[in-house]
Design a protein around this motif. Structure first.
Motif, PDB file in Angstrom:
ATOM      1  N   ASN A  23       0.799  -1.234   0.000  1.00 22.24           N
ATOM      2  CA  ASN A  23       0.000   0.000   0.000  1.00 22.24           C
ATOM      3  C   ASN A  23       0.827   1.278   0.000  1.00 22.24           C
ATOM      4  OD1 ASN A  23      -2.677  -1.088  -0.006  1.00 22.24           O
ATOM      5  ND2 ASN A  23      -2.305  -1.795   2.089  1.00 22.24           N
ATOM      6  N   SER A  24       2.125   1.135  -0.178  1.00 23.29           N
ATOM      7  CA  SER A  24       2.972   2.328  -0.243  1.00 23.29           C
ATOM      8  C   SER A  24       4.139   2.031  -1.180  1.00 23.29           C
ATOM      9  CB  SER A  24       3.523   2.665   1.152  1.00 23.29           C
ATOM     10  OG  SER A  24       4.426   1.652   1.572  1.00 23.29           O
ATOM     11  N   VAL A  25       4.809   3.088  -1.607  1.00 21.00           N
ATOM     12  CA  VAL A  25       5.986   2.894  -2.452  1.00 21.00           C
ATOM     13  C   VAL A  25       7.009   2.033  -1.714  1.00 21.00           C
ATOM     14  CG1 VAL A  25       7.896   4.050  -3.615  1.00 21.00           C
ATOM     15  CG2 VAL A  25       5.615   5.065  -3.669  1.00 21.00           C
ATOM     16  N   GLU A  26       7.125   2.263  -0.413  1.00 24.16           N
ATOM     17  CA  GLU A  26       8.062   1.478   0.389  1.00 24.16           C
ATOM     18  C   GLU A  26       7.716  -0.007   0.356  1.00 24.16           C
ATOM     19  OE1 GLU A  26      11.030   1.765   1.583  1.00 24.16           O
ATOM     20  OE2 GLU A  26      10.771   3.661   0.511  1.00 24.16           O
ATOM     21  N   ASP A  27       6.410  -0.309   0.512  1.00 20.26           N
ATOM     22  CA  ASP A  27       5.975  -1.715   0.428  1.00 20.26           C
ATOM     23  C   ASP A  27       6.404  -2.329  -0.905  1.00 20.26           C
ATOM     24  OD1 ASP A  27       4.731  -1.456   2.883  1.00 20.26           O
ATOM     25  OD2 ASP A  27       2.694  -1.317   2.067  1.00 20.26           O
ATOM     26  N   PHE A  28       6.176  -1.573  -1.984  1.00 23.04           N
ATOM     27  CA  PHE A  28       6.530  -2.109  -3.309  1.00 23.04           C
ATOM     28  C   PHE A  28       8.037  -2.303  -3.438  1.00 23.04           C
ATOM     29  CE2 PHE A  28       2.202  -0.953  -4.556  1.00 23.04           C
ATOM     30  CZ  PHE A  28       1.868  -2.045  -5.346  1.00 23.04           C
ATOM     31  N   ARG A  29       8.791  -1.320  -2.936  1.00 26.65           N
ATOM     32  CA  ARG A  29      10.255  -1.451  -3.014  1.00 26.65           C
ATOM     33  C   ARG A  29      10.715  -2.694  -2.260  1.00 26.65           C
ATOM     34  NH1 ARG A  29      11.224   4.614  -2.596  1.00 26.65           N
ATOM     35  NH2 ARG A  29      11.358   5.164  -4.821  1.00 26.65           N
ATOM     36  N   ARG A  30      10.119  -2.886  -1.074  1.00 26.75           N
ATOM     37  CA  ARG A  30      10.517  -4.034  -0.259  1.00 26.75           C
ATOM     38  C   ARG A  30      10.143  -5.341  -0.960  1.00 26.75           C
ATOM     39  NH1 ARG A  30       7.064  -3.589   3.994  1.00 26.75           N
ATOM     40  NH2 ARG A  30       5.800  -4.951   2.705  1.00 26.75           N
ATOM     41  N   ASN A  31       8.918  -5.406  -1.486  1.00 26.95           N
ATOM     42  CA  ASN A  31       8.485  -6.645  -2.147  1.00 26.95           C
ATOM     43  C   ASN A  31       9.306  -6.930  -3.408  1.00 26.95           C
ATOM     44  OD1 ASN A  31       6.617  -6.856  -0.144  1.00 26.95           O
ATOM     45  ND2 ASN A  31       4.825  -6.420  -1.428  1.00 26.95           N
ATOM     46  N   LEU A  32       9.581  -5.877  -4.172  1.00 28.49           N
ATOM     47  CA  LEU A  32      10.389  -6.068  -5.378  1.00 28.49           C
ATOM     48  C   LEU A  32      11.787  -6.566  -5.023  1.00 28.49           C
ATOM     49  CD1 LEU A  32       9.228  -2.894  -7.340  1.00 28.49           C
ATOM     50  CD2 LEU A  32       9.019  -5.254  -8.175  1.00 28.49           C
ATOM     51  N   ALA A  33      12.344  -5.987  -3.960  1.00 27.42           N
ATOM     52  CA  ALA A  33      13.675  -6.412  -3.532  1.00 27.42           C
ATOM     53  C   ALA A  33      13.650  -7.860  -3.064  1.00 27.42           C
ATOM     54  CB  ALA A  33      14.194  -5.493  -2.421  1.00 27.42           C
ATOM     55  N   ALA A  34      12.585  -8.236  -2.352  1.00 27.35           N
ATOM     56  CA  ALA A  34      12.479  -9.611  -1.856  1.00 27.35           C
ATOM     57  C   ALA A  34      12.367 -10.596  -3.028  1.00 27.35           C
ATOM     58  CB  ALA A  34      11.271  -9.743  -0.922  1.00 27.35           C
ATOM     59  N   PRO A  57       6.288  -7.745 -13.467  1.00 24.00           N
ATOM     60  CA  PRO A  57       5.273  -7.570 -12.424  1.00 24.00           C
ATOM     61  C   PRO A  57       3.868  -7.647 -13.033  1.00 24.00           C
ATOM     62  CG  PRO A  57       6.924  -5.808 -12.369  1.00 24.00           C
ATOM     63  CD  PRO A  57       7.077  -6.530 -13.675  1.00 24.00           C
ATOM     64  N   VAL A  58       3.006  -8.428 -12.404  1.00 23.31           N
ATOM     65  CA  VAL A  58       1.648  -8.644 -12.915  1.00 23.31           C
ATOM     66  C   VAL A  58       0.663  -7.877 -12.027  1.00 23.31           C
ATOM     67  CG1 VAL A  58      -0.156 -10.360 -13.334  1.00 23.31           C
ATOM     68  CG2 VAL A  58       2.238 -10.891 -13.892  1.00 23.31           C
ATOM     69  N   SER A  59      -0.023  -6.899 -12.638  1.00 22.37           N
ATOM     70  CA  SER A  59      -0.822  -5.946 -11.853  1.00 22.37           C
ATOM     71  C   SER A  59      -2.323  -6.197 -11.947  1.00 22.37           C
ATOM     72  CB  SER A  59      -0.499  -4.524 -12.322  1.00 22.37           C
ATOM     73  OG  SER A  59      -0.595  -4.418 -13.732  1.00 22.37           O
ATOM     74  N   LYS A  60      -2.726  -7.287 -12.519  1.00 19.27           N
ATOM     75  CA  LYS A  60      -4.161  -7.544 -12.711  1.00 19.27           C
ATOM     76  C   LYS A  60      -4.923  -7.476 -11.387  1.00 19.27           C
ATOM     77  CE  LYS A  60      -3.947 -12.564 -12.304  1.00 19.27           C
ATOM     78  NZ  LYS A  60      -3.498 -13.780 -12.999  1.00 19.27           N
ATOM     79  N   THR A  61      -6.128  -6.974 -11.444  1.00 19.29           N
ATOM     80  CA  THR A  61      -7.083  -6.750 -10.335  1.00 19.29           C
ATOM     81  C   THR A  61      -6.724  -5.552  -9.446  1.00 19.29           C
ATOM     82  OG1 THR A  61      -6.166  -8.126  -8.545  1.00 19.29           O
ATOM     83  CG2 THR A  61      -7.571  -9.249 -10.167  1.00 19.29           C
ATOM     84  N   PHE A  62      -5.486  -5.099  -9.479  1.00 22.59           N
ATOM     85  CA  PHE A  62      -5.134  -3.960  -8.618  1.00 22.59           C
ATOM     86  C   PHE A  62      -5.484  -2.647  -9.307  1.00 22.59           C
ATOM     87  CE2 PHE A  62      -2.794  -7.539  -7.053  1.00 22.59           C
ATOM     88  CZ  PHE A  62      -3.067  -7.467  -5.693  1.00 22.59           C
ATOM     89  N   ASP A  63      -5.841  -1.650  -8.493  1.00 16.47           N
ATOM     90  CA  ASP A  63      -6.355  -0.417  -9.082  1.00 16.47           C
ATOM     91  C   ASP A  63      -5.212   0.529  -9.472  1.00 16.47           C
ATOM     92  OD1 ASP A  63      -5.495   0.773  -6.731  1.00 16.47           O
ATOM     93  OD2 ASP A  63      -7.507   0.967  -5.889  1.00 16.47           O
ATOM     94  N   ALA A  73       7.970   2.861  -7.585  1.00 17.01           N
ATOM     95  CA  ALA A  73       8.969   1.926  -7.050  1.00 17.01           C
ATOM     96  C   ALA A  73       9.866   1.352  -8.140  1.00 17.01           C
ATOM     97  CB  ALA A  73       8.268   0.796  -6.286  1.00 17.01           C
ATOM     98  N   GLY A  74       9.567   1.680  -9.403  1.00 18.59           N
ATOM     99  CA  GLY A  74      10.490   1.293 -10.465  1.00 18.59           C
ATOM    100  C   GLY A  74       9.922   0.435 -11.585  1.00 18.59           C
ATOM    101  N   ILE A 250       4.386  -9.286  -5.294  1.00 13.36           N
ATOM    102  CA  ILE A 250       4.725  -7.858  -5.385  1.00 13.36           C
ATOM    103  C   ILE A 250       3.566  -6.986  -4.900  1.00 13.36           C
ATOM    104  CG2 ILE A 250       5.278  -5.964  -6.974  1.00 13.36           C
ATOM    105  CD1 ILE A 250       6.678  -8.091  -8.748  1.00 13.36           C
ATOM    106  N   PHE A 251       2.359  -7.296  -5.374  1.00 12.77           N
ATOM    107  CA  PHE A 251       1.198  -6.450  -5.096  1.00 12.77           C
ATOM    108  C   PHE A 251       0.424  -6.881  -3.850  1.00 12.77           C
ATOM    109  CE2 PHE A 251       2.078  -5.361  -9.420  1.00 12.77           C
ATOM    110  CZ  PHE A 251       1.631  -4.070  -9.576  1.00 12.77           C
ATOM    111  N   GLY A 252       0.568  -8.138  -3.476  1.00 12.40           N
ATOM    112  CA  GLY A 252      -0.239  -8.687  -2.387  1.00 12.40           C
ATOM    113  C   GLY A 252      -1.228  -9.698  -2.942  1.00 12.40           C
ATOM    114  N   ALA A 253      -1.807 -10.477  -2.040  1.00 13.04           N
ATOM    115  CA  ALA A 253      -2.741 -11.525  -2.458  1.00 13.04           C
ATOM    116  C   ALA A 253      -3.929 -10.908  -3.184  1.00 13.04           C
ATOM    117  CB  ALA A 253      -3.208 -12.321  -1.248  1.00 13.04           C
ATOM    118  N   ARG A 254      -4.386 -11.608  -4.213  1.00 14.82           N
ATOM    119  CA  ARG A 254      -5.566 -11.141  -4.949  1.00 14.82           C
ATOM    120  C   ARG A 254      -6.837 -11.634  -4.285  1.00 14.82           C
ATOM    121  NH1 ARG A 254      -2.398 -12.261  -9.169  1.00 14.82           N
ATOM    122  NH2 ARG A 254      -3.074 -14.409  -9.150  1.00 14.82           N
TER     123      ARG A 254
END
Ligand SMILES: *Cc1c(COP(=O)(O)O)cnc(C)c1O
Length: 273
Positions: A23-34, A57-63, A73-74, A250-254
């Protein structure tokens, strides 16, 4: 062999526990790094260069708001499964001029026109009718597109993609479509938490590619193997993936069950193996 409802339910439960929402740029940076770290570890195990694996990165269902965080986040190329959803997002985010779109889901000929306008990559090519229609529209648009041929390596009737034995003839027909740059093969593994059943799907795609490479038509590149998702991309990398398509890690559970994206499910027939 049949995938039971229990297995599907279990896999969904596991993914919801494992992948908190970003839910934040930081979250995305952390998930991408992981995810990059997991890619590196998998590469290390089999002596591959991590730079030889592209993360899609697959962004389906996310707004849109979440996609914009991912962008900050890149992320500069996003994978979407459904054309209408992808087109809506592309229009809403046209201000991000260096953001590109990869369509990774089945395409009907009546959606080809839209895809030819905005997508830079199409990973689920499995019919000559679509290839022909896409080529015609791309000519009109004055564009070219990277494509992957989708192969059904799981034997599940529910999944799109050509049967492995049909791919050679399919590839021979593709040089006729000059706007399509064929990059390689794509597959979805069996949807299961059981590695022993997932890995053979990836092995099948790699072995098919090795066979096809020996007499691939001129201009048909088969360098790329797009395989592996949040739950199985390390296995895919061990088996040679050069593109991994990762959404939930990356985005979280759908919220949406995968059956919505791989029309299937309630009457999922027994697979061949
Ligand atoms: C959704 C999807 C993915 C990503 O799956 P995750 O579990 O979110 O990593 C990969 N490939 C295709 C074709 C998809 O539809």
């Amino acid at each position: 062999m049949q995938v039971s409802i229990e297995e599907v339910t279990q896999a969904l439960h596991e993914s919801h526990g494992r992948y908190p929402q970003a839910n934040s740029v930081e979250d995305f940076r952390r998930n991408l790094a992981a995810v990059q770290q997991r890619i590196s570890s998998a590469c290390q195990r089999v002596g591959r260069d991590p730079a030889s694996v592209r993360l899609l990165p697959v962004s389906k269902t996310f707004d849109e708001a979440h996609l914009r965080l991912a962008y900050v986040a890149g992320c500069r190329l996003l994978g979407e499964n459904k054309v209408q959803e992808a087109q809506r997002k592309w229009e809403a985010m046209a201000d991000l001029t260096d953001l590109q779109w990869s369509i990774i889901g089945h395409l009907q000929t009546n959606k080809v026109k839209q895809v030819a306008r905005f997508a830079s990559e199409f990973q689920a090519l499995d019919s000559l009718r679509v290839a022909e229609a896409l080529d015609r529209r791309l000519q009109v648009e004055g564009r070219r597109m990277d494509v992957f041929v989708q192969v059904n390596t799981s034997g599940e009737v529910s999944k799109y993609g050509l049967p492995p034995e049909a791919v050679a003839a399919f590839l021979r027909a593709l040089p006729a479509f000059s706007t399509l740059r064929v990059r390689g093969l794509m597959t979805l593994a069996l949807f299961s938490a059981d590695v022993a059943r997932v890995r053979p799907c990836f092995v099948r795609l790699r072995e098919l590619r090795e066979r096809l490479r020996q007499d691939a038509p001129v201009g048909i590149g088969l360098e790329e193997l797009s395989m592996g998702m949040s739950g199985d991309f390390e296995i895919a990398i061990e088996e040679g993936a050069t593109v991994v398509r990762v959404g939930q890690a990356i985005f979280g559970a759908r919220a949406m069950p995968d059956a919505y994206y791989w029309p299937t499910a309630d009457a999922r027939p027994a697979s061949h193996d």
